[in-house]
Design an enzyme around this catalytic site. Sequence first.
Site, PDB file in Angstrom:
ATOM      1  N   ASP A  14       0.828  -1.204   0.000  1.00  0.00           N
ATOM      2  CA  ASP A  14       0.000   0.000   0.000  1.00  0.00           C
ATOM      3  C   ASP A  14       0.866   1.259   0.000  1.00  0.00           C
ATOM      4  OD1 ASP A  14      -2.351   1.408  -0.013  1.00  0.00           O
ATOM      5  OD2 ASP A  14      -2.790   1.129   2.124  1.00  0.00           O
ATOM      6  N   HIS A  31       2.642   3.430  -8.908  1.00  0.00           N
ATOM      7  CA  HIS A  31       2.405   2.020  -9.272  1.00  0.00           C
ATOM      8  C   HIS A  31       3.587   1.464 -10.063  1.00  0.00           C
ATOM      9  CE1 HIS A  31      -1.518   2.413  -7.643  1.00  0.00           C
ATOM     10  NE2 HIS A  31      -2.029   3.133  -8.608  1.00  0.00           N
ATOM     11  N   LEU A 126      10.412 -20.750  -4.869  1.00  0.00           N
ATOM     12  CA  LEU A 126       9.354 -19.929  -4.265  1.00  0.00           C
ATOM     13  C   LEU A 126       8.059 -19.984  -5.088  1.00  0.00           C
ATOM     14  CD1 LEU A 126       8.883 -17.530  -2.098  1.00  0.00           C
ATOM     15  CD2 LEU A 126       9.225 -16.025  -4.056  1.00  0.00           C
TER      16      LEU A 126
HETATM   17  C1  IPE Z   1      -5.489  -2.773  -0.383  1.00  0.00           C
HETATM   18  O1  IPE Z   1      -5.130  -1.442  -0.504  1.00  0.00           O
HETATM   19  C2  IPE Z   1      -5.433  -3.443  -1.714  1.00  0.00           C
HETATM   20  C3  IPE Z   1      -4.111  -3.558  -2.315  1.00  0.00           C
HETATM   21  C4  IPE Z   1      -2.970  -3.206  -1.767  1.00  0.00           C
HETATM   22  C5  IPE Z   1      -4.092  -4.116  -3.635  1.00  0.00           C
HETATM   23  P1  IPE Z   1      -6.217  -0.272  -0.643  1.00  0.00           P
HETATM   24  O2  IPE Z   1      -5.465   0.985  -0.703  1.00  0.00           O
HETATM   25  O3  IPE Z   1      -7.130  -0.584  -1.763  1.00  0.00           O
HETATM   26  O4  IPE Z   1      -7.034  -0.418   0.716  1.00  0.00           O
HETATM   27  P2  IPE Z   1      -7.893   0.653   1.528  1.00  0.00           P
HETATM   28  O5  IPE Z   1      -8.920   1.197   0.579  1.00  0.00           O
HETATM   29  O6  IPE Z   1      -6.950   1.702   2.005  1.00  0.00           O
HETATM   30  O7  IPE Z   1      -8.481  -0.118   2.667  1.00  0.00           O
HETATM   31  C1  IPE Z   2      -1.456   0.241  -3.393  1.00  0.00           C
HETATM   32  O1  IPE Z   2      -1.238   1.606  -3.366  1.00  0.00           O
HETATM   33  C2  IPE Z   2      -1.615  -0.307  -4.787  1.00  0.00           C
HETATM   34  C3  IPE Z   2      -2.980  -0.740  -5.136  1.00  0.00           C
HETATM   35  C4  IPE Z   2      -4.006  -0.771  -4.335  1.00  0.00           C
HETATM   36  C5  IPE Z   2      -3.180  -1.169  -6.505  1.00  0.00           C
HETATM   37  P1  IPE Z   2      -2.443   2.625  -3.423  1.00  0.00           P
HETATM   38  O2  IPE Z   2      -2.774   2.917  -4.833  1.00  0.00           O
HETATM   39  O3  IPE Z   2      -3.576   2.130  -2.584  1.00  0.00           O
HETATM   40  O4  IPE Z   2      -1.802   3.911  -2.752  1.00  0.00           O
HETATM   41  P2  IPE Z   2      -2.478   4.888  -1.723  1.00  0.00           P
HETATM   42  O5  IPE Z   2      -2.968   4.063  -0.575  1.00  0.00           O
HETATM   43  O6  IPE Z   2      -3.594   5.571  -2.435  1.00  0.00           O
HETATM   44  O7  IPE Z   2      -1.385   5.816  -1.319  1.00  0.00           O
HETATM   45 MG    MG Z   3      -4.075   2.345  -0.651  1.00  0.00          MG
END
Ligand code: IPE
Ligand code: IPE
Ligand code: MG
Length: 228
Positions: A14, A31, A126
């Site tokens: 995240d 990303h 792995l």
């Molecule tokens: C969880 O992250 C999903 C992934 C890392 C793919 P999100 O950013 O979507 O989760 P919330 O919305 O903060 O709970």
């Molecule tokens: C995690 O990073 C990647 C995915 C959920 C695909 P985020 O895109 O959720 O990044 P934040 O949480 O908005 O910073």
């Molecule tokens: Mg996120």
Amino acid sequence: MSKNSLEHLAIIMDGNGRWAKNRGKNRTAGHKKGAEVVRDITTFCSNHSTIKTLTLYAFSTENWKRPKLEVEFLMKLLDNWLKNELDSYQKNNIKFQAIGDITKFSAKLQERILETQKKTKNNMGLTQVLALNYGSRTEIVDAVNRSINQGKTIITEDDISDNLDTPYSDLDLLIRTSGEKRVSNYLLWQLSYSEFYFTNTHWPDFTTKELKIIIEDFKNRNRRFGGV
Ligand code: IPE
Ligand code: IPE
Ligand code: MG
């Protein structure tokens, strides 16, 4: 002597968006950098003596709520990433496996995922599991329905564990980056007795150096599993 052996590691990757925003960049830049980190961490895990499975949250069933352009970017990134990763999977003897409902993806991307699974299925190092359009409640409901289809009338814990999409039902350690302290519909069944580690580092800044520190911390935890 350390107490615990780490076999199944899962990560909620995240913070890509916030990492990019902090640098005045578009979320997609986060990303892109995040995908590079996946490669480093996977290579590290494939060379680690005890880790057998690395389960990474790449796209949740709730992530469709994001702007269309971001979702499209993520799909394209995944397709390119898998294409480029194949060599590294073969070189490092890594088995790739997807969990989640990939039928909602484009035909081209589904094909790429299935082809990568097929080409790496005999690799014995792995197992890298990517959670793609994954939601844990759906996974559990699907496991119950599979058990029913197998003719079970009373469903046991083993029936559910055996019918989950994830190759191992027990999880040793869950890491979430970016400071959020929630599970976001990830591996709810598997993490009954797993250890948790939350770090403020955004995923694009996560390094093998930090992972090593986290693994040392995990090894010295006192996992009691309800005992004394
Ligand atoms: C969880 O992250 C999903 C992934 C890392 C793919 P999100 O950013 O979507 O989760 P919330 O919305 O903060 O709970
Ligand atoms: C995690 O990073 C990647 C995915 C959920 C695909 P985020 O895109 O959720 O990044 P934040 O949480 O908005 O910073
Ligand atoms: Mg996120």
